[in-house]
Design an enzyme around this catalytic site. Structure first.
Site, mmCIF file in Angstrom:
data_model
loop_
_atom_site.group_PDB
_atom_site.id
_atom_site.type_symbol
_atom_site.label_atom_id
_atom_site.label_comp_id
_atom_site.label_asym_id
_atom_site.label_seq_id
_atom_site.Cartn_x
_atom_site.Cartn_y
_atom_site.Cartn_z
ATOM 1 N N GLY A 108 1.984 3.068 2.199
ATOM 2 C CA GLY A 108 3.033 3.086 3.232
ATOM 3 C C GLY A 108 4.310 2.436 2.712
ATOM 4 O O GLY A 108 5.428 2.932 2.930
ATOM 5 N N HIS A 109 4.160 1.312 2.001
ATOM 6 C CA HIS A 109 5.347 0.647 1.431
ATOM 7 C C HIS A 109 5.969 1.513 0.336
ATOM 8 O O HIS A 109 7.189 1.592 0.210
ATOM 9 C CB HIS A 109 4.958 -0.711 0.832
ATOM 10 C CG HIS A 109 4.424 -1.691 1.833
ATOM 11 N ND1 HIS A 109 3.101 -2.047 1.895
ATOM 12 C CD2 HIS A 109 5.050 -2.396 2.807
ATOM 13 C CE1 HIS A 109 2.917 -2.923 2.860
ATOM 14 N NE2 HIS A 109 4.090 -3.149 3.434
ATOM 15 N N HIS A 166 0.868 -1.178 0.000
ATOM 16 C CA HIS A 166 0.000 0.000 0.000
ATOM 17 C C HIS A 166 0.906 1.230 0.000
ATOM 18 O O HIS A 166 2.146 1.094 -0.067
ATOM 19 C CB HIS A 166 -0.936 -0.031 1.219
ATOM 20 C CG HIS A 166 -0.227 -0.280 2.518
ATOM 21 N ND1 HIS A 166 0.671 0.606 3.058
ATOM 22 C CD2 HIS A 166 -0.248 -1.345 3.374
ATOM 23 C CE1 HIS A 166 1.139 0.122 4.201
ATOM 24 N NE2 HIS A 166 0.619 -1.068 4.416
ATOM 25 N N ARG A 191 -3.174 -5.143 7.034
ATOM 26 C CA ARG A 191 -4.261 -5.823 7.747
ATOM 27 C C ARG A 191 -5.558 -5.020 7.757
ATOM 28 O O ARG A 191 -6.599 -5.542 8.151
ATOM 29 C CB ARG A 191 -3.831 -6.157 9.183
ATOM 30 C CG ARG A 191 -2.757 -7.244 9.239
ATOM 31 C CD ARG A 191 -2.501 -7.740 10.652
ATOM 32 N NE ARG A 191 -1.752 -8.978 10.680
ATOM 33 C CZ ARG A 191 -0.443 -9.084 10.866
ATOM 34 N NH1 ARG A 191 0.293 -7.996 11.034
ATOM 35 N NH2 ARG A 191 0.162 -10.267 10.878
#
Ligand code: PAF
Length: 280
Positions: A36-37, A34, A187
């Site tokens: 964030g990665h 997502h 998650r």
């Protein structure tokens, strides 16, 4: 972007980068990527390095009753995102490569691994430290990028790198959040619509508590209020705790960098988040 599944191929690709005189950054992930990665990839690219991302859903960091079997696996979509982000190499090891028959070694980081998620998820950080050590040895990066969302993990890795003399810069990248403040996490897709709407209470409660602590309200009082508001929102709270931002020791003095960490369960989904406590 080159994609490799085999350790010899990986070593040849890394040697080719080195032959060009490139510095190498590693972004270790478990996939289900997502924004964030992608922020980790962007930060690594800004550092002017060749960027190697790894995707490996590491079985040794999941407890027996955790979500290993249902952890999202989306290799094709992940690969497309990495290409778009400008990643140079994707390392996709198999379980057999990482843990061949007879595998018998564990890296264990005492102290910083033992509290908070380490207490709730026994063995979790041994699994993380062991797989990250293997990834470091396989890729031999100059730098590695980790999200601050997994704040305890970041401190465990920093401790390990110091203790074991890895010549690798560990770079923590600020948590990426949805518009309402919920920290991005692979998650989050487990949350149904109603749970997702309630989950925003987690970053809100942390923000309120961090500001209260910064104003001088005792940390236990602020944490207790955060717990009460999380329970009211439908969470089952694991912990809300103020710790020393480097050692993760409890009851840090106001002269130390401090971080407020929380873990709480919304339905079946365990969420974590954290926030720096800074004086106004
Ligand atoms: O943060 C993660 O995704 C994992 O814990 C890591 C660092 C890739 C190790 O499996």
């Amino acid at each position: 972007m080159q994609t490799v599944h085999d350790l010899n191929e990986l070593r040849a690709a890394i040697a080719a980068f080195r032959a060009e005189g490139a510095r190498i950054a590693l972004v270790p992930t478990m996939g289900a990527l997502h924004a964030g990665h992608i922020a980790l990839i962007d930060a690594a690219k800004r550092a002017g390095t060749k960027v190697v991302a790894s995707i490996f859903v590491n079985p040794t960091q999941f407890g027996p009753n955790e979500d290993l079997a249902r952890y999202p696996r989306r290799e094709a979509a992940d690969s497309r995102m990495l290409v778009e982000a400008g990643c140079d190499l994707l390392w996709l090891p198999t379980v057999e490569t990482m843990y061949p028959d007879g595998f018998a070694s564990t890296v264990s980081v005492a102290g910083v691994s033992e509290t908070l998620d380490g207490a709730s998820r026994p063995g979790h950080f041994d699994g993380v430290a062991t797989v990250v050590t293997k990834l470091f040895n396989q890729v031999s990066p100059d730098a590695a990028f980790f999200g601050e969302k997994d704040y305890q993990q970041l401190q465990v890795i920093r401790r390990m790198v110091n203790d074991l003399d890895f010549a690798i810069d560990i770079v923590g990248v600020p948590t990426q959040r949805d518009d309402d403040g919920l920290a991005l996490s692979s998650r989050n897709i487990y949350l149904d619509e109603e749970e997702r709407a309630k989950a925003v209470a987690l970053p809100r409660a942390l923000g309120v508590a961090a500001r209260a602590i910064a104003r001088g309200i005792p940390a236990e009082e602020a944490a207790a209020e955060a717990q009460t508001s999380l329970v009211a929102a439908g969470f089952t709270v694991d912990y809300v705790t103020l710790v020393d931002a480097e050692t993760l020791a409890a009851n840090p003095g106001a002269d130390r960098p401090r971080r407020l960490l929380a873990a709480a369960r919304m339905g079946q989904t365990r969420l974590i988040d954290n926030i720096a406590v800074t004086l106004d």
